[in-house]
Design a protein around this motif. Structure first.
Motif, PDB file in Angstrom:
ATOM      1  N   LEU A 105       0.829  -1.207   0.000  1.00  0.00           N
ATOM      2  CA  LEU A 105       0.000   0.000   0.000  1.00  0.00           C
ATOM      3  C   LEU A 105       0.863   1.257   0.000  1.00  0.00           C
ATOM      4  CD1 LEU A 105      -2.563   1.687   0.359  1.00  0.00           C
ATOM      5  CD2 LEU A 105      -2.594   1.010   2.768  1.00  0.00           C
ATOM      6  N   LEU A 106       1.906   1.259   0.812  1.00  0.00           N
ATOM      7  CA  LEU A 106       2.778   2.432   0.894  1.00  0.00           C
ATOM      8  C   LEU A 106       3.593   2.634  -0.380  1.00  0.00           C
ATOM      9  CD1 LEU A 106       3.923   2.082   4.596  1.00  0.00           C
ATOM     10  CD2 LEU A 106       2.587   3.961   3.610  1.00  0.00           C
ATOM     11  N   ALA A 107       3.850   1.553  -1.105  1.00  0.00           N
ATOM     12  CA  ALA A 107       4.547   1.694  -2.389  1.00  0.00           C
ATOM     13  C   ALA A 107       3.684   2.474  -3.378  1.00  0.00           C
ATOM     14  CB  ALA A 107       4.890   0.319  -2.953  1.00  0.00           C
ATOM     15  N   GLU A 108       2.381   2.323  -3.272  1.00  0.00           N
ATOM     16  CA  GLU A 108       1.465   3.048  -4.155  1.00  0.00           C
ATOM     17  C   GLU A 108       1.088   4.413  -3.590  1.00  0.00           C
ATOM     18  OE1 GLU A 108      -2.001   0.896  -5.372  1.00  0.00           O
ATOM     19  OE2 GLU A 108      -0.909  -0.978  -5.650  1.00  0.00           O
ATOM     20  N   HIS A 109       1.002   4.485  -2.269  1.00  0.00           N
ATOM     21  CA  HIS A 109       0.588   5.737  -1.610  1.00  0.00           C
ATOM     22  C   HIS A 109       1.558   6.041  -0.466  1.00  0.00           C
ATOM     23  CE1 HIS A 109      -3.200   5.487  -3.840  1.00  0.00           C
ATOM     24  NE2 HIS A 109      -3.283   4.230  -3.453  1.00  0.00           N
ATOM     25  N   PRO A 110       2.744   6.574  -0.780  1.00  0.00           N
ATOM     26  CA  PRO A 110       3.799   6.765   0.234  1.00  0.00           C
ATOM     27  C   PRO A 110       3.373   7.659   1.400  1.00  0.00           C
ATOM     28  CG  PRO A 110       4.656   7.082  -1.995  1.00  0.00           C
ATOM     29  CD  PRO A 110       3.175   6.994  -2.116  1.00  0.00           C
ATOM     30  N   GLU A 111       2.402   8.528   1.198  1.00  0.00           N
ATOM     31  CA  GLU A 111       2.002   9.460   2.253  1.00  0.00           C
ATOM     32  C   GLU A 111       0.816   8.948   3.067  1.00  0.00           C
ATOM     33  OE1 GLU A 111       3.962  11.977   2.790  1.00  0.00           O
ATOM     34  OE2 GLU A 111       5.122  11.310   1.044  1.00  0.00           O
ATOM     35  N   HIS A 112       0.489   7.667   2.923  1.00  0.00           N
ATOM     36  CA  HIS A 112      -0.665   7.120   3.640  1.00  0.00           C
ATOM     37  C   HIS A 112      -0.310   6.997   5.118  1.00  0.00           C
ATOM     38  CE1 HIS A 112      -4.175   4.784   4.600  1.00  0.00           C
ATOM     39  NE2 HIS A 112      -4.604   4.841   3.348  1.00  0.00           N
ATOM     40  N   HIS A 113      -0.771   7.959   5.902  1.00  0.00           N
ATOM     41  CA  HIS A 113      -0.368   8.059   7.308  1.00  0.00           C
ATOM     42  C   HIS A 113      -0.821   6.839   8.115  1.00  0.00           C
ATOM     43  CE1 HIS A 113       0.493   9.815  11.215  1.00  0.00           C
ATOM     44  NE2 HIS A 113      -0.752   9.552  11.584  1.00  0.00           N
ATOM     45  N   GLN A 114      -2.052   6.413   7.926  1.00  0.00           N
ATOM     46  CA  GLN A 114      -2.582   5.309   8.734  1.00  0.00           C
ATOM     47  C   GLN A 114      -1.820   4.019   8.471  1.00  0.00           C
ATOM     48  OE1 GLN A 114      -6.804   4.925   8.338  1.00  0.00           O
ATOM     49  NE2 GLN A 114      -6.995   3.392   9.966  1.00  0.00           N
ATOM     50  N   ALA A 115      -1.474   3.785   7.198  1.00  0.00           N
ATOM     51  CA  ALA A 115      -0.720   2.581   6.857  1.00  0.00           C
ATOM     52  C   ALA A 115       0.677   2.626   7.460  1.00  0.00           C
ATOM     53  CB  ALA A 115      -0.630   2.433   5.339  1.00  0.00           C
ATOM     54  N   ARG A 116       1.284   3.804   7.406  1.00  0.00           N
ATOM     55  CA  ARG A 116       2.635   3.940   7.957  1.00  0.00           C
ATOM     56  C   ARG A 116       2.625   3.722   9.474  1.00  0.00           C
ATOM     57  NH1 ARG A 116       6.966   5.466   5.569  1.00  0.00           N
ATOM     58  NH2 ARG A 116       5.813   6.166   3.728  1.00  0.00           N
ATOM     59  N   LEU A 117       1.613   4.268  10.139  1.00  0.00           N
ATOM     60  CA  LEU A 117       1.508   4.109  11.584  1.00  0.00           C
ATOM     61  C   LEU A 117       1.270   2.647  11.967  1.00  0.00           C
ATOM     62  CD1 LEU A 117       1.308   5.480  14.369  1.00  0.00           C
ATOM     63  CD2 LEU A 117      -1.146   5.766  13.941  1.00  0.00           C
ATOM     64  N   LEU A 118       0.395   1.981  11.231  1.00  0.00           N
ATOM     65  CA  LEU A 118       0.095   0.580  11.523  1.00  0.00           C
ATOM     66  C   LEU A 118       1.311  -0.304  11.267  1.00  0.00           C
ATOM     67  CD1 LEU A 118      -2.141  -1.280  12.463  1.00  0.00           C
ATOM     68  CD2 LEU A 118      -2.910  -1.478  10.102  1.00  0.00           C
ATOM     69  N   LEU A 119       2.043   0.000  10.208  1.00  0.00           N
ATOM     70  CA  LEU A 119       3.250  -0.776   9.905  1.00  0.00           C
ATOM     71  C   LEU A 119       4.285  -0.592  11.007  1.00  0.00           C
ATOM     72  CD1 LEU A 119       4.796  -2.586   7.933  1.00  0.00           C
ATOM     73  CD2 LEU A 119       5.540  -0.519   6.740  1.00  0.00           C
ATOM     74  N   ALA A 120       4.426   0.625  11.525  1.00  0.00           N
ATOM     75  CA  ALA A 120       5.385   0.865  12.613  1.00  0.00           C
ATOM     76  C   ALA A 120       4.988   0.072  13.865  1.00  0.00           C
ATOM     77  CB  ALA A 120       5.442   2.362  12.923  1.00  0.00           C
ATOM     78  N   GLN A 121       3.699  -0.004  14.125  1.00  0.00           N
ATOM     79  CA  GLN A 121       3.219  -0.771  15.272  1.00  0.00           C
ATOM     80  C   GLN A 121       3.519  -2.257  15.114  1.00  0.00           C
ATOM     81  OE1 GLN A 121      -0.915   0.244  15.463  1.00  0.00           O
ATOM     82  NE2 GLN A 121      -0.573   2.215  16.463  1.00  0.00           N
ATOM     83  N   ILE A 122       3.356  -2.757  13.880  1.00  0.00           N
ATOM     84  CA  ILE A 122       3.656  -4.176  13.638  1.00  0.00           C
ATOM     85  C   ILE A 122       5.136  -4.449  13.832  1.00  0.00           C
ATOM     86  CG2 ILE A 122       3.741  -5.967  11.841  1.00  0.00           C
ATOM     87  CD1 ILE A 122       1.239  -4.673  10.637  1.00  0.00           C
ATOM     88  N   MET A 123       5.988  -3.568  13.301  1.00  0.00           N
ATOM     89  CA  MET A 123       7.436  -3.753  13.404  1.00  0.00           C
ATOM     90  C   MET A 123       7.868  -3.707  14.869  1.00  0.00           C
ATOM     91  SD  MET A 123       8.508  -4.450  10.534  1.00  0.00           S
ATOM     92  CE  MET A 123       7.542  -4.626   9.051  1.00  0.00           C
ATOM     93  N   ALA A 124       7.273  -2.826  15.661  1.00  0.00           N
ATOM     94  CA  ALA A 124       7.622  -2.757  17.079  1.00  0.00           C
ATOM     95  C   ALA A 124       7.196  -4.027  17.807  1.00  0.00           C
ATOM     96  CB  ALA A 124       6.943  -1.538  17.705  1.00  0.00           C
ATOM     97  N   ARG A 125       6.059  -4.580  17.401  1.00  0.00           N
ATOM     98  CA  ARG A 125       5.574  -5.804  18.043  1.00  0.00           C
ATOM     99  C   ARG A 125       6.444  -6.999  17.673  1.00  0.00           C
ATOM    100  NH1 ARG A 125      -0.737  -7.220  17.692  1.00  0.00           N
ATOM    101  NH2 ARG A 125      -0.751  -5.166  18.647  1.00  0.00           N
ATOM    102  N   VAL A 126       6.842  -7.052  16.418  1.00  0.00           N
ATOM    103  CA  VAL A 126       7.658  -8.189  15.950  1.00  0.00           C
ATOM    104  C   VAL A 126       9.046  -8.134  16.581  1.00  0.00           C
ATOM    105  CG1 VAL A 126       8.784  -9.205  13.937  1.00  0.00           C
ATOM    106  CG2 VAL A 126       6.389  -8.489  13.813  1.00  0.00           C
ATOM    107  N   ASP A 127       9.606  -6.914  16.672  1.00  0.00           N
ATOM    108  CA  ASP A 127      10.944  -6.772  17.274  1.00  0.00           C
ATOM    109  C   ASP A 127      10.893  -7.115  18.756  1.00  0.00           C
ATOM    110  OD1 ASP A 127      11.926  -6.033  14.852  1.00  0.00           O
ATOM    111  OD2 ASP A 127      11.813  -3.872  15.225  1.00  0.00           O
TER     112      ASP A 127
END
Length: 201
Positions: free
Chosen positions: A179-201
């Motif tokens: 999604l971010l590859a198509e819409h780099p400024e998609h704030h909600q997607a970026r925030l959700l992805l950061a949350q996933i990365m923090a959970r996985v780490d």
């Protein structure tokens, strides 16, 4: 009644109608096995008539022969592809047989034929599609669910949310990265992805 219908069927070996009457008589007498056999004879006499395959499918399902029910109903929808109810039943049979993606595709057929009433099937389609690993099918279902006026990326977010609910973090991250590859400024997607990365780490 069954005896008379059986005699009529024997006297007209090429005519499917007496066999249909025989099947109904057997069913009225609560003889589902005999009714199933009669409908099977009907399909042999009239293989191009979908009602015979639908009835045979119903009797097989009644007798707990889901495999046979699915096969007969597949023949019915091939002959009558606009039958919304048949597609829904076919999806249910396939789901019970553990065939996630074929089930989702059958439900999708029902939705495409009747978009309004079929909207309730979309969550089921998405879940089955993801069960079977068909993300494109899940995305199509999500896009129909959110509608054409939804903001860009809403369908992908819905798919990612379902993946997260299943604790499939890697797939959710991949969906959001796409999604971010198509819409780099998609704030909600970026925030959700950061949350996933923090959970996985």
């Amino acid at each position: 009644a069954a005896q008379r219908a059986g005699t009529a069927a024997a006297l007209a070996p090429e005519d499917p109608e007496p066999v249909a009457a025989l099947a109904q008589a057997h069913l009225h007498q609560e003889q589902p096995e005999a009714a199933r056999d009669a409908w099977r004879a009907f399909t042999a006499r009239a293989p191009d008539r979908p009602e015979g395959w639908r009835a045979l499918s119903t009797l097989r399902a009644m007798l707990d022969d889901l495999e046979g029910a699915e096969q007969a109903l597949s023949r019915a929808v091939a002959l009558a592809p606009d039958d919304v109810g048949a597609w829904q039943r076919l999806g249910a049979y396939r789901q019970r047989l553990g065939r996630s993606v074929p089930a989702a595709r059958a439900f999708e057929k029902a939705v495409l034929l009747a978009p309004g009433p079929g909207r309730d099937l979309e969550p089921r389609i998405m879940a089955l599609a993801l069960d079977g690993g068909d993300r494109d099918l899940a995305r199509r279902s999500a896009a129909r669910s959110v509608g054409p006026k939804a903001p860009p990326g809403t369908a992908a977010l819905q798919v990612a949310a379902l993946m997260l609910k299943r604790e499939d973090y890697l797939s959710a991250a991949n969906e959001l990265e796409g999604l971010l590859a198509e819409h780099p400024e998609h704030h909600q997607a970026r925030l959700l992805l950061a949350q996933i990365m923090a959970r996985v780490d």
